[in-house]
Write an enzyme that holds these catalytic residues in place. Sequence first.
Site, short mmCIF file in Angstrom:
data_model
loop_
_atom_site.label_atom_id
_atom_site.label_comp_id
_atom_site.label_asym_id
_atom_site.label_seq_id
_atom_site.Cartn_x
_atom_site.Cartn_y
_atom_site.Cartn_z
NE ARG A 82 29.11 44.60 94.51
CZ ARG A 82 27.98 44.12 94.97
NH1 ARG A 82 27.81 42.81 95.11
NH2 ARG A 82 27.01 44.92 95.35
CE LYS A 86 28.82 19.28 82.64
NZ LYS A 86 27.48 18.89 82.14
CE LYS A 89 32.24 12.97 80.60
NZ LYS A 89 31.06 12.84 81.48
CD GLU A 132 29.23 9.59 80.24
OE1 GLU A 132 29.22 10.65 80.91
OE2 GLU A 132 29.57 9.54 79.04
CG ASP A 135 25.47 10.71 80.09
OD1 ASP A 135 25.25 11.69 80.83
OD2 ASP A 135 25.76 10.81 78.88
#
Length: 279
Positions: free
Chosen positions: A97, A132, A164, A193, A214
Amino acid sequence: MDTLLLQSFIDSALAEDMAFTDLTAQATISQTQQGKATIIAKADGVLSGCAIAQQVFNTMDTSIHQAWHKTDQDQVQAGDIICQLEGNMRMLLSAERTALNFMQHLSGIATATALFIDVLKGTNCDIVDTRKTTPGLRLLEKKAVVDGGGRNHRMDLASGMLIKENHIEAAGSITDAVAACQKLSPNTWIEVECETLDEVVEAVHVCPDIILLDNMDIATVEEARKLVPSSILLEASGNITLTNARNYAQTGINRIAVGAITHSAPSLDLSMRVSRLES
């Protein structure tokens, strides 16, 4: 990847699964029973995590013989034999597994990346990942992106500066944010961004290394491409899917960042079957 770091991933995963205290295997399989196992692809895809799986089996029992017919970056079709193993049957099943968890998850990322790469064939646009990622597994997942034909973006917050919307708000403007970043670390690359064409114009004036468009539609990206000189790398992100990725690429942008290839990739279906070896 660093050998010690890779081993730490494996040790942690085996400990999580209590692989060395497999009660079912201890109850149903004699301590000396030998067996053979075959890992098979049950779906088409691109492999990643094979080297990790190999080390999982080595960690369980160094005497397990492994014959790998496929490896990382290889394309597989349903029914393909990926690996054949032979050794202590308890150890084979106790490692199964953990080995498959790594392979299925990472191969899913490689496969998702490869689908985007295939869509962009014939363009000069790359697919890059984002941050992410699953906490603790970033290095493995970003390697899987490369196995699928993509490229890595920032590995972490110290690898580059991505300004950002929240940074712009805190600094006061794009101009002020870029100046502050350049002052802190002059040799670190800077990306800005932008959510509007006005922001693109301002960003061009302060000349970062990369401009990220973006959540812009294709028509707006085409306009932005006209505003950004070739000396600045142009990237797009947000709501870009397999369906529209090629249209974005054909605007002339340099790369597309896709978070979904790591945070939403379905696992590649693999299986392992064992059989007894008579003594």
